[in-house]
Design a protein around this motif. Structure first.
Motif, mmCIF file in Angstrom:
data_model
loop_
_atom_site.group_PDB
_atom_site.id
_atom_site.type_symbol
_atom_site.label_atom_id
_atom_site.label_comp_id
_atom_site.label_asym_id
_atom_site.label_seq_id
_atom_site.Cartn_x
_atom_site.Cartn_y
_atom_site.Cartn_z
ATOM 1 N N ARG A 69 23.941 57.244 -14.100
ATOM 2 C CA ARG A 69 24.894 56.900 -13.024
ATOM 3 C C ARG A 69 25.527 55.542 -13.256
ATOM 4 O O ARG A 69 24.862 54.609 -13.725
ATOM 5 C CB ARG A 69 24.176 56.871 -11.671
ATOM 6 C CG ARG A 69 23.876 58.264 -11.202
ATOM 7 C CD ARG A 69 23.581 58.391 -9.736
ATOM 8 N NE ARG A 69 23.176 59.759 -9.488
ATOM 9 C CZ ARG A 69 23.997 60.753 -9.173
ATOM 10 N NH1 ARG A 69 25.276 60.537 -9.015
ATOM 11 N NH2 ARG A 69 23.528 61.970 -9.004
ATOM 12 N N ILE A 70 26.794 55.424 -12.856
ATOM 13 C CA ILE A 70 27.522 54.163 -13.009
ATOM 14 C C ILE A 70 27.006 53.159 -11.983
ATOM 15 O O ILE A 70 27.003 53.431 -10.774
ATOM 16 C CB ILE A 70 29.032 54.383 -12.753
ATOM 17 C CG1 ILE A 70 29.597 55.467 -13.656
ATOM 18 C CG2 ILE A 70 29.793 53.055 -12.862
ATOM 19 C CD1 ILE A 70 30.215 55.034 -14.920
ATOM 20 N N ILE A 71 26.555 52.003 -12.492
ATOM 21 C CA ILE A 71 26.086 50.949 -11.579
ATOM 22 C C ILE A 71 26.935 49.679 -11.695
ATOM 23 O O ILE A 71 26.665 48.685 -11.044
ATOM 24 C CB ILE A 71 24.586 50.614 -11.806
ATOM 25 C CG1 ILE A 71 24.315 50.289 -13.279
ATOM 26 C CG2 ILE A 71 23.696 51.745 -11.327
ATOM 27 C CD1 ILE A 71 23.001 49.588 -13.513
ATOM 28 N N GLY A 72 27.941 49.724 -12.555
ATOM 29 C CA GLY A 72 28.850 48.581 -12.671
ATOM 30 C C GLY A 72 30.076 49.011 -13.443
ATOM 31 O O GLY A 72 29.970 49.873 -14.322
ATOM 32 N N LYS A 73 31.244 48.463 -13.070
ATOM 33 C CA LYS A 73 32.421 48.823 -13.879
ATOM 34 C C LYS A 73 33.380 47.650 -14.003
ATOM 35 O O LYS A 73 33.556 46.861 -13.064
ATOM 36 C CB LYS A 73 33.114 50.075 -13.350
ATOM 37 C CG LYS A 73 33.751 50.004 -12.003
ATOM 38 C CD LYS A 73 34.503 51.324 -11.748
ATOM 39 C CE LYS A 73 35.567 51.120 -10.700
ATOM 40 N NZ LYS A 73 36.636 52.060 -10.756
ATOM 41 N N GLY A 74 33.993 47.558 -15.187
ATOM 42 C CA GLY A 74 34.940 46.485 -15.463
ATOM 43 C C GLY A 74 36.237 46.695 -14.701
ATOM 44 O O GLY A 74 36.536 47.804 -14.240
ATOM 45 N N GLU A 75 37.023 45.602 -14.606
ATOM 46 C CA GLU A 75 38.253 45.622 -13.781
ATOM 47 C C GLU A 75 39.265 46.662 -14.216
ATOM 48 O O GLU A 75 40.005 47.216 -13.404
ATOM 49 C CB GLU A 75 38.922 44.239 -13.852
ATOM 50 C CG GLU A 75 38.256 43.228 -12.949
ATOM 51 C CD GLU A 75 38.786 41.819 -13.193
ATOM 52 O OE1 GLU A 75 39.824 41.680 -13.855
ATOM 53 O OE2 GLU A 75 38.121 40.875 -12.728
ATOM 54 N N GLU A 76 39.299 46.968 -15.532
ATOM 55 C CA GLU A 76 40.338 47.898 -16.023
ATOM 56 C C GLU A 76 39.958 49.367 -15.829
ATOM 57 O O GLU A 76 40.766 50.255 -16.059
ATOM 58 C CB GLU A 76 40.536 47.686 -17.533
ATOM 59 C CG GLU A 76 41.183 46.381 -17.880
ATOM 60 C CD GLU A 76 41.088 46.106 -19.388
ATOM 61 O OE1 GLU A 76 40.799 47.022 -20.184
ATOM 62 O OE2 GLU A 76 41.295 44.940 -19.754
ATOM 63 N N VAL A 77 38.710 49.636 -15.448
ATOM 64 C CA VAL A 77 38.234 51.031 -15.452
ATOM 65 C C VAL A 77 38.677 51.765 -14.187
ATOM 66 O O VAL A 77 38.404 51.310 -13.068
ATOM 67 C CB VAL A 77 36.688 51.068 -15.573
ATOM 68 C CG1 VAL A 77 36.187 52.508 -15.579
ATOM 69 C CG2 VAL A 77 36.235 50.327 -16.823
ATOM 70 N N GLN A 78 39.378 52.887 -14.395
ATOM 71 C CA GLN A 78 39.957 53.620 -13.257
ATOM 72 C C GLN A 78 39.346 55.017 -13.079
ATOM 73 O O GLN A 78 39.266 55.517 -11.968
ATOM 74 C CB GLN A 78 41.456 53.834 -13.515
ATOM 75 C CG GLN A 78 42.227 52.577 -13.837
ATOM 76 C CD GLN A 78 43.092 52.139 -12.693
ATOM 77 O OE1 GLN A 78 43.641 52.951 -11.995
ATOM 78 N NE2 GLN A 78 43.204 50.844 -12.504
ATOM 79 N N HIS A 79 38.993 55.691 -14.193
ATOM 80 C CA HIS A 79 38.728 57.129 -14.120
ATOM 81 C C HIS A 79 37.309 57.489 -13.677
ATOM 82 O O HIS A 79 37.005 58.666 -13.501
ATOM 83 C CB HIS A 79 39.051 57.797 -15.467
ATOM 84 C CG HIS A 79 38.095 57.417 -16.571
ATOM 85 N ND1 HIS A 79 38.074 56.161 -17.125
ATOM 86 C CD2 HIS A 79 37.113 58.105 -17.196
ATOM 87 C CE1 HIS A 79 37.136 56.114 -18.051
ATOM 88 N NE2 HIS A 79 36.532 57.286 -18.110
ATOM 89 N N VAL A 80 36.422 56.500 -13.523
ATOM 90 C CA VAL A 80 35.086 56.766 -12.978
ATOM 91 C C VAL A 80 34.768 55.691 -11.938
ATOM 92 O O VAL A 80 35.333 54.593 -11.976
ATOM 93 C CB VAL A 80 33.986 56.762 -14.080
ATOM 94 C CG1 VAL A 80 33.973 58.054 -14.862
ATOM 95 C CG2 VAL A 80 34.121 55.566 -15.012
ATOM 96 N N ASN A 81 33.855 56.034 -11.020
ATOM 97 C CA ASN A 81 33.544 55.116 -9.918
ATOM 98 C C ASN A 81 32.054 54.836 -9.830
ATOM 99 O O ASN A 81 31.236 55.570 -10.399
ATOM 100 C CB ASN A 81 34.016 55.732 -8.592
ATOM 101 C CG ASN A 81 35.527 55.754 -8.533
ATOM 102 O OD1 ASN A 81 36.186 54.737 -8.755
ATOM 103 N ND2 ASN A 81 36.079 56.928 -8.282
#
Ligand SMILES: NC(=O)c1ccc[n+]([C@@H]2O[C@H](COP(=O)([O-])OP(=O)(O)OC[C@H]3O[C@@H](n4cnc5c(N)ncnc54)[C@H](OP(=O)(O)O)[C@@H]3O)[C@@H](O)[C@H]2O)c1
Length: 334
Positions: A69-81
């Motif tokens: 599971r995604i627990i962090g995402k960079g500023e440019e990332v759009q397609h997953v949450n």
């Protein structure tokens, strides 16, 4: 946070060590994943044995794919949450409870999709997809030869070629694996440890997928029809070349070729290295990942999970893969 390091080359018992880790700061184009399970690939065995050129210096963490599971995402990332369940192709570092990876190598999957099948979609199905749709485009009803067809990439290639209505020759190393190949839709399963596949196949073939290397590569190339394509993506038989002299002999056993031989007969030789695609062509990796996940969602492909091991049995999993005792995907869960 923990990871399984390779600290020495050799048997799993001396090679692996579980250590605490810290993740490096997340880049703008990356995501952080809490890992549910990671996949094993044959390259991991080759790396553990110290025979994998692309492996970083030891101690290192191998592993090319995770589900989590995604627990962090960079500023440019759009397609997953945040909170999405995903499958990710990782450039090493996969044998860990947490990883950061380029978001282009990450695709959302349904919460209830089988973990092992999802792992198979990363390296094995992407490699097979790249090999059969990009390195060469397999055409409807062509005749293909798939080496080590019961393995992870082999199963994926079989399913992708089946979708194109191909006539499939598939090799494997045991009678049990031949039964599996029949179930997967291989038209002519061949036990290449008992029979010479090049004698068993009485016609020329359009495409050969070779992951064995050495003599197998040379014989496969000789089987190609006019307009035929050889896709080389591995050299599993290198494990049998123990000392320096055997390694030289193995290298020579591929044969020597001049471009004129390919031009005169309109033949193609293509090489595939998904690691290099992942590093240098992330858009192409993303294209492959998205396509295989879609094919799975549409029920057009269905990865076979040979076995999922708890992390405490990683040694057993590695030994099974090295000893040719596995079929389809092998995964490890935390
Ligand atoms: N270039 C790339 O980007 C890329 C990506 C993924 C995989 N690969 C290559 O594709 C091949 C398949 O990978 P995979 O992860 O799906 O593994 P796998 O096919 O599930 O396992 C490897 C299989 O290779 C066969 N094999 C033949 N000779 C062998 C030998 N001397 N020692 C051990 N196994 C031998 C065995 O099947 P039998 O018992 O049926 O002979 C074994 O089960 C490997 O060669 C791997 O390096 C390349």
């Amino acid at each position: 946070m923990e990871a399984i390091y390779i600290i020495k080359n050799g048997k799993p018992e001396i090679a692996f060590e579980r250590r605490k880790i810290n993740l490096s700061p997340l880049k703008n184009d990356e995501v952080s994943i809490e890992v549910e399970a990671f996949g094993l690939n044959f390259a991991d065995v080759v790396a553990r044995l110290g025979m994998y050129r692309d492996c970083p210096p030891l101690p290192t963490v191998v592993g090319y794919e995770v589900v989590g599971r995604i627990i962090g995402k960079g500023e440019e990332v759009q397609h997953v949450n945040m909170g999405d369940r995903v499958v990710a192709f990782t450039i090493f570092g996969g044998y860990a409870t947490h990883v950061n990876t380029n978001a282009k190598a990450v695709v959302k999957i349904p919460d209830d999709y089988n973990t092992g099948k999802a792992l198979a979609l990363a390296v094995q199905y992407c490699t097979a997809y790249y090999a059969s749709h990009i390195a060469t485009n397999v055409l409807e009803k062509e005749t293909v030869l798939i080496q080590a067809a019961a393995g992870g990439v082999g199963t994926a290639l079989t399913q992708l070629c089946k979708l194109k209505g191909c006539k499939i020759y598939g090799t494997a190393g045991s009678e049990e694996k031949l039964q599996y190949l029949k179930k997967q839709g291989v038209d002519y399963p061949i036990n290449y440890r008992k029979q010479d596949f090049s004698n068993e196949i009485k016609e020329k073939v359009d495409v050969v997928f070779d992951s064995i290397g050495g003599k197998s590569f040379k014989k496969g190339l000789n089987l190609l029809n006019y307009g035929g394509r050889m896709v080389a993506f591995g050299a599993a038989s290198q494990l049998e070349a123990g000392n320096f002299f055997k390694k030289v002999k193995f290298g020579l056993s591929f044969g020597f070729y001049h471009p004129a031989m390919f031009i005169m007969n309109s033949k193609t030789l293509a090489g595939v290295n998904m690691l290099k695609i992942g590093i240098h062509k992330p858009d192409i990796l993303q294209y492959c990942m998205q396509n295989v996940v879609k094919l799975a969602e549409d029920g057009k492909i269905d990865p076979y999970v040979g076995q999922m091991f708890p992390v405490e049995k990683l040694n057993e999993a590695h030994t099974a893969l090295e000893n040719r005792a596995t079929k389809g995907k092998v995964g490890v869960y935390w």
